[in-house]
Scaffold this active site. Structure first.
Site, mmCIF file in Angstrom:
data_model
loop_
_atom_site.group_PDB
_atom_site.id
_atom_site.type_symbol
_atom_site.label_atom_id
_atom_site.label_comp_id
_atom_site.label_asym_id
_atom_site.label_seq_id
_atom_site.Cartn_x
_atom_site.Cartn_y
_atom_site.Cartn_z
ATOM 1 N N ARG A 15 -31.841 -22.795 -13.644
ATOM 2 C CA ARG A 15 -30.945 -22.118 -14.586
ATOM 3 C C ARG A 15 -29.542 -21.978 -13.995
ATOM 4 N NH1 ARG A 15 -27.467 -17.777 -14.643
ATOM 5 N NH2 ARG A 15 -28.980 -16.557 -13.449
ATOM 6 N N ASP A 16 -29.399 -21.168 -12.988
ATOM 7 C CA ASP A 16 -28.083 -20.889 -12.412
ATOM 8 C C ASP A 16 -27.508 -22.113 -11.714
ATOM 9 O OD1 ASP A 16 -25.831 -19.549 -11.648
ATOM 10 O OD2 ASP A 16 -26.818 -18.135 -10.315
ATOM 11 N N HIS A 207 -28.469 -11.284 -5.134
ATOM 12 C CA HIS A 207 -28.125 -12.598 -5.698
ATOM 13 C C HIS A 207 -26.783 -12.981 -5.082
ATOM 14 C CE1 HIS A 207 -28.217 -15.529 -9.183
ATOM 15 N NE2 HIS A 207 -26.949 -15.625 -8.791
ATOM 16 N N CYS A 240 -20.248 -19.817 -11.216
ATOM 17 C CA CYS A 240 -20.022 -19.146 -12.496
ATOM 18 C C CYS A 240 -18.857 -19.811 -13.226
ATOM 19 C CB CYS A 240 -19.718 -17.666 -12.264
ATOM 20 S SG CYS A 240 -19.306 -16.759 -13.766
ATOM 21 N N ASN A 249 -24.939 -20.791 -5.235
ATOM 22 C CA ASN A 249 -25.789 -19.764 -4.655
ATOM 23 C C ASN A 249 -26.134 -20.138 -3.219
ATOM 24 O OD1 ASN A 249 -26.918 -18.113 -7.242
ATOM 25 N ND2 ASN A 249 -26.680 -20.274 -7.743
#
Length: 297
Positions: A15-16, A207, A240, A249
């Site tokens: 997802r991220d 996170h 982002c 990440n």
């Protein structure tokens, strides 16, 4: 050092990691990757997002991905859900767990969700209420806890207000996001100390983005404060779209390697995890910022 014996890593790469990639990854490759991740010993995978495809076209195939993956009964398959319409699609796909999200800073929330903080709370409350009614656990993400790309420092009182509201809705855990990777270990220690005074360390996850190379250092502080849940993305993918300059990440494999070297169990087979990551090689046209991947190439 007082450290936990084991931690849970929540893999957010599908997802991220993929949501901000310019090159579209096929549904087949996503499913293949998630299926391989499911065999690594990992216990939690955030597989997609049910944000409207107009905003995140890379994840427009959310329902299809969720319906096609081979479910491992030992794995929780979660997805990001922005509103009731997204929840409807998530339930259609029979997702195991719902994640809701908002920012701690007003400007980032406006850019990311197109709503004020106050305007976001009732929307998320509806999602949490309906998800719980459907028998789904709900997790919360709070972005920009340690700094905002538009506002700079975010007052801790504002962070606490957002966290309080989300816990009151019924989320079981809040993932504290260092969205642009600005946190330093001293700041991490201060923020966690303040938050854990009101709640338990068991209520929080971290996170961390590795924009400035401090994610693993901040992880150590989290461990020492009793945090035992960490989000990460295979390969160090992510970023982002509403936080200029934010890189990926912390790489899951770098985190797994560090924890194992420290004698902290994750239940994940690192070698098998690296094999799963190789599904994406040639699919994403850029170098992965993963140290383990570079070492093993």
């Amino acid at each position: 050092m007082k450290l936990p014996r084991s931690v849970q890593i929540k893999e957010v790469g599908p997802r991220d990691g993929l949501q901000n990639e310019e090159k579209m990854i096929s549904t087949e490759k996503k499913v293949e990757w998630i299926n391989k991740l499911s065999k690594t010993g990992i216990e939690y995978i955030e597989v997609t997002s049910f944000v409207h495809p107009k905003w995140i076209p890379a994840l427009a195939d959310a329902v299809e991905v969720v319906q096609r993956i081979e479910r491992n009964p030992n794995v929780t398959y979660a997805a990001l859900v922005p509103n009731l319409k997204g929840l409807e699609r998530a339930l259609e796909g029979n997702i195991d767990e719902v994640s809701i999200f908002m920012s701690a800073s007003e400007t980032h929330n406006q850019k990311n969700i197109n709503k004020s903080l106050e305007g976001t709370f009732p929307i998320l409350k509806d999602v949490v209420t309906e998800a719980l009614s459907a028998g789904k656990k709900v997790r919360g993400y709070v972005s920009t806890v340690f700094g905002c790309p538009y506002e700079g420092s975010v007052p801790l009182d504002q962070v606490k207000k957002v966290i309080d509201k989300l816990f009151q809705m019924g989320v079981y855990e809040i993932s504290l996001g260092d969205t642009i990777g600005v946190a330093n270990p001293r700041q991490m220690d201060y923020v966690l100390t303040e938050l854990i005074e009101n709640y338990s360390s068991e209520n929080f996850a971290l996170h961390l983005h590795d924009t400035r190379g401090m994610a693993l250092a901040n992880t150590i502080i989290g461990l020492m404060k009793g945090i035992t849940v960490f989000d990460s993305a295979a390969g160090g993918l992510g970023g982002c779209p509403y936080a200029k300059g934010a890189t990926g990440n912390v790489a899951s494999e770098d985190l797994i390697h560090m924890l194992h070297e420290m004698g902290i169990e994750t239940n994940i087979n690192l070698s098998t995890f690296m094999d799963a990551l190789r599904v994406l090689e040639g699919e994403i046209e850029k170098n992965f910022p993963s140290h383990q991947l570079q070492i093993r190439s």
